[in-house]
Structures are given as C-alpha cells and as structure tokens.
Design a protein around this motif. Sequence first.
Motif, PDB file in Angstrom:
ATOM      1  N   VAL A 135      83.752  37.220  47.408  1.00  0.00           N
ATOM      2  CA  VAL A 135      83.388  38.635  47.486  1.00  0.00           C
ATOM      3  C   VAL A 135      83.998  39.393  46.313  1.00  0.00           C
ATOM      4  O   VAL A 135      84.746  38.835  45.520  1.00  0.00           O
ATOM      5  N   GLY A 136      83.658  40.687  46.208  1.00  0.00           N
ATOM      6  CA  GLY A 136      84.278  41.531  45.196  1.00  0.00           C
ATOM      7  C   GLY A 136      83.410  41.804  43.990  1.00  0.00           C
ATOM      8  O   GLY A 136      83.675  42.751  43.235  1.00  0.00           O
ATOM      9  N   SER A 137      82.392  40.983  43.782  1.00  0.00           N
ATOM     10  CA  SER A 137      81.475  41.192  42.652  1.00  0.00           C
ATOM     11  C   SER A 137      80.097  40.688  43.038  1.00  0.00           C
ATOM     12  O   SER A 137      79.944  39.900  43.979  1.00  0.00           O
ATOM     13  N   LEU A 138      79.094  41.159  42.314  1.00  0.00           N
ATOM     14  CA  LEU A 138      77.720  40.714  42.545  1.00  0.00           C
ATOM     15  C   LEU A 138      77.406  39.609  41.537  1.00  0.00           C
ATOM     16  O   LEU A 138      77.054  39.859  40.387  1.00  0.00           O
ATOM     17  N   GLU A 139      77.577  38.367  41.993  1.00  0.00           N
ATOM     18  CA  GLU A 139      77.345  37.191  41.178  1.00  0.00           C
ATOM     19  C   GLU A 139      76.644  36.132  42.017  1.00  0.00           C
ATOM     20  O   GLU A 139      76.877  36.036  43.231  1.00  0.00           O
ATOM     21  N   VAL A 140      75.807  35.348  41.394  1.00  0.00           N
ATOM     22  CA  VAL A 140      75.062  34.311  42.098  1.00  0.00           C
ATOM     23  C   VAL A 140      76.025  33.354  42.801  1.00  0.00           C
ATOM     24  O   VAL A 140      77.010  32.894  42.210  1.00  0.00           O
ATOM     25  N   GLY A 141      75.746  33.088  44.072  1.00  0.00           N
ATOM     26  CA  GLY A 141      76.558  32.178  44.868  1.00  0.00           C
ATOM     27  C   GLY A 141      77.566  32.855  45.762  1.00  0.00           C
ATOM     28  O   GLY A 141      78.085  32.242  46.691  1.00  0.00           O
ATOM     29  N   LYS A 142      77.853  34.140  45.494  1.00  0.00           N
ATOM     30  CA  LYS A 142      78.820  34.863  46.332  1.00  0.00           C
ATOM     31  C   LYS A 142      78.135  35.439  47.570  1.00  0.00           C
ATOM     32  O   LYS A 142      76.902  35.485  47.667  1.00  0.00           O
ATOM     33  N   ASP A 143      78.953  35.890  48.509  1.00  0.00           N
ATOM     34  CA  ASP A 143      78.428  36.494  49.733  1.00  0.00           C
ATOM     35  C   ASP A 143      77.579  37.721  49.414  1.00  0.00           C
ATOM     36  O   ASP A 143      77.910  38.496  48.498  1.00  0.00           O
ATOM     37  N   GLY A 144      76.531  37.910  50.192  1.00  0.00           N
ATOM     38  CA  GLY A 144      75.632  39.045  49.993  1.00  0.00           C
ATOM     39  C   GLY A 144      76.180  40.326  50.576  1.00  0.00           C
ATOM     40  O   GLY A 144      75.556  40.938  51.449  1.00  0.00           O
ATOM     41  N   ASP A 145      77.353  40.746  50.088  1.00  0.00           N
ATOM     42  CA  ASP A 145      77.985  42.002  50.519  1.00  0.00           C
ATOM     43  C   ASP A 145      77.718  43.046  49.430  1.00  0.00           C
ATOM     44  O   ASP A 145      78.228  42.909  48.308  1.00  0.00           O
ATOM     45  N   PHE A 146      76.941  44.081  49.762  1.00  0.00           N
ATOM     46  CA  PHE A 146      76.638  45.091  48.747  1.00  0.00           C
ATOM     47  C   PHE A 146      76.403  46.445  49.402  1.00  0.00           C
ATOM     48  O   PHE A 146      76.199  46.554  50.614  1.00  0.00           O
ATOM     49  N   VAL A 147      76.449  47.479  48.553  1.00  0.00           N
ATOM     50  CA  VAL A 147      76.284  48.861  49.003  1.00  0.00           C
ATOM     51  C   VAL A 147      75.256  49.545  48.115  1.00  0.00           C
ATOM     52  O   VAL A 147      75.257  49.343  46.893  1.00  0.00           O
ATOM     53  N   ILE A 148      74.383  50.337  48.730  1.00  0.00           N
ATOM     54  CA  ILE A 148      73.423  51.140  47.975  1.00  0.00           C
ATOM     55  C   ILE A 148      73.875  52.594  48.023  1.00  0.00           C
ATOM     56  O   ILE A 148      74.098  53.148  49.101  1.00  0.00           O
ATOM     57  N   TRP A 149      74.029  53.201  46.833  1.00  0.00           N
ATOM     58  CA  TRP A 149      74.500  54.581  46.703  1.00  0.00           C
ATOM     59  C   TRP A 149      73.364  55.472  46.209  1.00  0.00           C
ATOM     60  O   TRP A 149      72.527  55.042  45.423  1.00  0.00           O
ATOM     61  N   SER A 150      73.405  56.721  46.624  1.00  0.00           N
ATOM     62  CA  SER A 150      72.352  57.659  46.220  1.00  0.00           C
ATOM     63  C   SER A 150      72.468  58.033  44.748  1.00  0.00           C
ATOM     64  O   SER A 150      71.463  58.303  44.084  1.00  0.00           O
ATOM     65  N   LYS A 151      73.687  58.052  44.223  1.00  0.00           N
ATOM     66  CA  LYS A 151      73.938  58.429  42.828  1.00  0.00           C
ATOM     67  C   LYS A 151      75.016  57.497  42.262  1.00  0.00           C
ATOM     68  O   LYS A 151      75.362  56.500  42.877  1.00  0.00           O
ATOM     69  N   HIS A 152      75.533  57.852  41.112  1.00  0.00           N
ATOM     70  CA  HIS A 152      76.637  57.125  40.477  1.00  0.00           C
ATOM     71  C   HIS A 152      77.746  56.911  41.512  1.00  0.00           C
ATOM     72  O   HIS A 152      78.172  57.857  42.188  1.00  0.00           O
ATOM     73  N   PRO A 153      78.244  55.675  41.691  1.00  0.00           N
ATOM     74  CA  PRO A 153      79.194  55.398  42.782  1.00  0.00           C
ATOM     75  C   PRO A 153      80.523  56.147  42.680  1.00  0.00           C
ATOM     76  O   PRO A 153      81.221  56.283  43.696  1.00  0.00           O
ATOM     77  N   LEU A 154      80.875  56.636  41.487  1.00  0.00           N
ATOM     78  CA  LEU A 154      82.136  57.364  41.336  1.00  0.00           C
ATOM     79  C   LEU A 154      81.934  58.874  41.377  1.00  0.00           C
ATOM     80  O   LEU A 154      82.887  59.631  41.182  1.00  0.00           O
ATOM     81  N   SER A 155      80.709  59.312  41.643  1.00  0.00           N
ATOM     82  CA  SER A 155      80.413  60.739  41.681  1.00  0.00           C
ATOM     83  C   SER A 155      80.789  61.338  43.041  1.00  0.00           C
ATOM     84  O   SER A 155      80.569  60.714  44.090  1.00  0.00           O
ATOM     85  N   THR A 156      81.299  62.560  43.006  1.00  0.00           N
ATOM     86  CA  THR A 156      81.607  63.248  44.269  1.00  0.00           C
ATOM     87  C   THR A 156      80.336  63.640  45.008  1.00  0.00           C
ATOM     88  O   THR A 156      80.392  64.005  46.180  1.00  0.00           O
ATOM     89  N   ALA A 157      79.188  63.570  44.347  1.00  0.00           N
ATOM     90  CA  ALA A 157      77.917  63.942  44.978  1.00  0.00           C
ATOM     91  C   ALA A 157      77.216  62.754  45.620  1.00  0.00           C
ATOM     92  O   ALA A 157      76.216  62.935  46.315  1.00  0.00           O
ATOM     93  N   THR A 158      77.715  61.539  45.393  1.00  0.00           N
ATOM     94  CA  THR A 158      77.024  60.365  45.917  1.00  0.00           C
ATOM     95  C   THR A 158      77.307  60.172  47.399  1.00  0.00           C
ATOM     96  O   THR A 158      78.355  60.596  47.920  1.00  0.00           O
ATOM     97  N   VAL A 159      76.379  59.522  48.091  1.00  0.00           N
ATOM     98  CA  VAL A 159      76.592  59.125  49.482  1.00  0.00           C
ATOM     99  C   VAL A 159      76.160  57.670  49.629  1.00  0.00           C
ATOM    100  O   VAL A 159      75.280  57.192  48.905  1.00  0.00           O
ATOM    101  N   CYS A 160      76.790  56.988  50.555  1.00  0.00           N
ATOM    102  CA  CYS A 160      76.432  55.611  50.859  1.00  0.00           C
ATOM    103  C   CYS A 160      75.159  55.624  51.705  1.00  0.00           C
ATOM    104  O   CYS A 160      75.124  56.246  52.767  1.00  0.00           O
ATOM    105  N   LEU A 161      74.131  54.946  51.239  1.00  0.00           N
ATOM    106  CA  LEU A 161      72.856  54.895  51.962  1.00  0.00           C
ATOM    107  C   LEU A 161      72.768  53.683  52.877  1.00  0.00           C
ATOM    108  O   LEU A 161      72.270  53.773  54.002  1.00  0.00           O
ATOM    109  N   GLU A 162      73.241  52.540  52.377  1.00  0.00           N
ATOM    110  CA  GLU A 162      73.187  51.315  53.176  1.00  0.00           C
ATOM    111  C   GLU A 162      74.385  50.433  52.833  1.00  0.00           C
ATOM    112  O   GLU A 162      74.810  50.374  51.683  1.00  0.00           O
ATOM    113  N   THR A 163      74.893  49.729  53.852  1.00  0.00           N
ATOM    114  CA  THR A 163      75.978  48.762  53.651  1.00  0.00           C
ATOM    115  C   THR A 163      75.561  47.432  54.254  1.00  0.00           C
ATOM    116  O   THR A 163      75.205  47.360  55.435  1.00  0.00           O
TER     117      THR A 163
END
Length: 598
Positions: A492-520
């Motif tokens: 886990v910890g990165s999106l690389e082939v062979g790793k667990d399918g753990d990911f997050v979809i964000w509405s905007k830039h992930p470090l933005s105060t305006a972003t929200v988590c859409l799916e986990t």
Amino acid sequence: PVLLQKNGLEIALTTHGIKDKKTFRENLAKVIERGLSKRDALAALTTTPARLTGAADQIGTVEAGKLANLVVVEGDYFDPKAKIKGVWIEGRWNTLEPENLTWIDKKKEEDQEKDEEKKKEDDTKEDKPDERLARSPIEENTVLEPTAVLVRNATIWTSSKRGVLKKQDLLIADGKIKKIGRNLQQPENAHVIDAEGKHVTAGLIDAHNHSMILGSVNEGTLPSSAMVSIGDVVNSESPETHRQLAGGLTVANLLHGSANPIGGQNAIIKLRLGQGPEAMKFKAAPPGIKFALGENVKQSNWGDDKTTRFPQTRMGVPAFHENRFTAAWQYNRQWRSFREKGGAPPRRDLELETLGQIIQAKRWIHCHSYRQDEILAFIRTMEKFGVRIGTLQHVLEGYKVADEIAAHGAGGSCFADWWAYKYEVIDAIPYAGSLMRERGVVVSFNSDSSDLARRLNLEAAKAVKYGNTRQAEALNFVTINPAKQLRVDHLVGSLEVGKDGDFVIWSKHPLSTATVCLETWIEGKRYFERNEGIARAEARSKEREKLLAKVKSKAKKDKKTDKDKGSEDGRAAFFRHALEMAHGLGVINCQDCKIETE
C-alpha cells in the motif's frame, strides 16, 4: 442473535435469566422481526442445543427412535398469541389448556382474564401501536464489490517515481492494481468511473491513530505493559471508521497510549467498514509496540498520589529500558538454550516474549518522543541491543537531531503543526517535518486525533506552507512514507501495478482546502461514496428526531404513572452512550438526556 447468526456463529436460545418466562415467545417474535428466519429460530430451539449438549442422538428432531418430546400449538409457534395446547415428554401427554388443569385456581384465572381485557381496552386508546423506529447499523453499510474497477481520465498522484500523471486511467481487478495508462481496455462487467477533472491518490495512511479502540488506550498501572495488545480491543463499531473513510483514510496504526516507558502492542487495520475486528486487521503488516519518553512516563502532572511508579525522572527512563531489554535478551538466550539442548522449558513470560521479538527484529517500536536529548538517549540505548527503531512518534525536536535519526534509520511520524500545548514542547516548530525530510529522514504526518484523521490530506499540505516541500512529496507524508514506516509499502501507500487497490477520488487537488473526498476504495471495494454518506446522515437525523419524539411522549406518560426515581433511571439508561461509541472518554450521557418533556 441476528448479528451472531449472520457472522456464521451457531446460536441456541434459552429462557435462562428471564424473570417472567411468559415473555420468552414475545421476545422471540422481536428477534424474528429483526431478521432471524423462522427456520434458524427453530434450529436455535431444537437441533442446535441438542448438538451442543451432546444429545442429538435422542432429541432435537422428530425421527423414529428418538424421544417423543413434542410441542402442540394451536397455530404458528412463533406467533406469541398462538396458544400452546400441551407438550409430550417422553411419550406422556401434558395438557396446558386451563379447563383441563384442575390445579388452577378458577377465581385467579377469571381475575387474570379481566386484567387482560382491561389491558386490551387501554391499548386501543393509544394513538397508534408501538413501532420499532431504530434501524440496525448493518443496514447502512453498503459496500460496492465489482469484479473490476476502471477509473478514466483522472489526474493520478502515484506517490511513486512516476509522479503525477494527467488524463490517465487506473484499472483494478481482484483487489489489485493491474494497469495505469491511457485508453485502457474496459474489462467485462467492470465498474467504470468517469474522473474527468478529478484527482486520484493512494489511500491515506495514519501512522498514529487511537480512534477505533474500545475503551481506554492506556494500561498505565505498570511501567511496562508490553504484554497487553490493542489487537484485543479493536472497535469495529466505532462511528469514526465511516468518518475517517470520508476523509480518504484506508489504513490506521492503532497505538497504545503514552502512559508508560514501554506500552502495549499495536494493531494495524484497514478501514473495512462493516467487518468485525479480526477482518479489519491488516494481516500482512508486521507487529509493533508503543514506547514513550518524557513527562507522561514519569507521571508529571498526574496528581500528588501518582508518584510511586518507577521511573519518576527522565534519567530513570533509559535505565528502565536497559533493564527490561537485558531481561528480554536473557529470556531469549534461555529459550535458545532449551531448543538446542533440551531439558525443562523456561517459564513463559508474555512481557519478555514481546520485548524479545524486538531484539529479534520481529516487532517494531513506535516511540512517543519530544525532546532531542531524550531522542538521542533512546537511540543509543536501543543500539546497545542491536535494535533499530521503527518510528519516533511526534518527534517535535527531531529537527535538532535529524542527522542522527537518519543515520539510525528510524522514521519520523510527526505532528504537522502542534506546538506550545505544554512546556516540554516549547521548542516545537511547524517546519520540523520538512527539515527532517531534507536531512534524509522518512517523514510522515499523523493525526493522534479522531478529528485530524478525517483530513490528513490537509495536514500534509502544511508541509508545503512550512518548508516549501514539493506538493507531491508533501502528499507522500500521508501515503507512501507512513507505509514505509509500518513496513507495508510493498502492498500500500502508492498506486503501482501489483499493489492493493486502495485509492481515493478527490473533487479537486488533494492538498486544496476546497477539495472533498468523493469515494474511498480498499482492495477494489468501495467503502465510502459521498452521496451515500449524505443520504445516510439525513436518514440518521430523521431517525433521531422520531426517537426523541417517542421518548418525549413516553416521558410524559411516565410522569403520570411513575412517582419514584425509576423513570429518571430509565431515562438515563436510554441516553447512555454504548462503550463502542464512548471511546474511553468518560462519556456516559449527553445533552439529549436533558430534553424537555413538559
């Protein structure tokens, strides 16, 4: 019973403990209403108890050769109103019909019938029959489990050497990342997500979390509690699981508190909402243990009556550590001698066994630490025993000794910007994480807070503000870096082939105060979706309003009939927080219990 049965456990039902045995069938009807099938209920009354008691060859089923134990009911047994006419016990008939029982006092029976008629009259005066308003929390947990997931046209923050990829696709199948690239072929029956304009990151990882723990996080009665384990008190029913999924968190390192120099064993979990404690545990993660330095372990500010436990000074802490590791080294040697030469086995010691695993590099230390002098002393003490520290937690003055931390190989799991909350952190600065990273320390930002665990992406963003850390590297503070610290970065910890399918979809830039988590997503399963979360919150709000209205109505009626303290006790019991929700905070009630009922 329903929860036990749905989790694959055998259940047997009994009247034991019921003051009024006549209510048994009424209670049974409620269990069936809440989801237990009549077939399973019948088994819980017949075949299962027969098997559990070792008497299945004689009772439990109606078969030739078995004892003639039968119940005769006028109608459906599971209908509490259906009358039981009698029972056969080993072939002998025993009637339960009142007119055939000479030992019943007829006068008493007549009085009872009158009472029942009066009760029926009272019931008809109610506006409507009592209904069950509370829903089972299990009904809320909807997990999407497609055979494959294809995310299209996203900005993908890989947290790997590939960096940030724009307008790329991400394919996950069988719980693993299969491909990352452009115009990937869609597998049959795949769940497709159009992520145009959205950002995708690896699931966030919290290297210091206390949220999903049942009860207190400290066993502080001894200076070493290495024998206790957070794994025994993982709270799969905590509301924090859903809340932190809503912030993109997928992995949490549940730690013992910092009350003693050597604390309890940790538990690393994946936030698999709806699963039990064992299923939440990240089985591939190596075990760890909490250590601590500073004011907490020498009982500063605990109170005048808390001054008897060793150590009481900072110089006593490394002495205690050296004492226990010497004992653990000797314990390991005794067991090695026994395995090589035989003879009587050594007496098992759970504390020394755990510390011995550290010396054998089978368990990693996560040490609460603030001051640079104590950090250096701890590193030197551990190096005497050939031990490499997993992480220094908080490590507020780590920027002063960053070179020494990097040379030792310990990770730094930091607060992003906590300072000045007590005297021993007087030299804490928000630039510490960025400064340590520049000197070669693997740095993560942790929460140590149920609130901050819901927005670790914004904690990571502070490394950009304080120290000008590059944005992609700042995100690594809550993805690949804590994965490295917990020794799970191969999964886990990165999106690389062979790793667990753990990911997050964000509405905007992930470090933005305006972003929200859409799916986990965790291992290709969706555990959080924002619209479902909003609907869930609205449904809970309406459910709460109905429950409060019902309580107020009942409280008014109780005032007319209850003249003693009983109604107040019942009211307090109704609003008392379950242990799973209180999380060791001493919360036993809330403002709701003070609602007006006039």
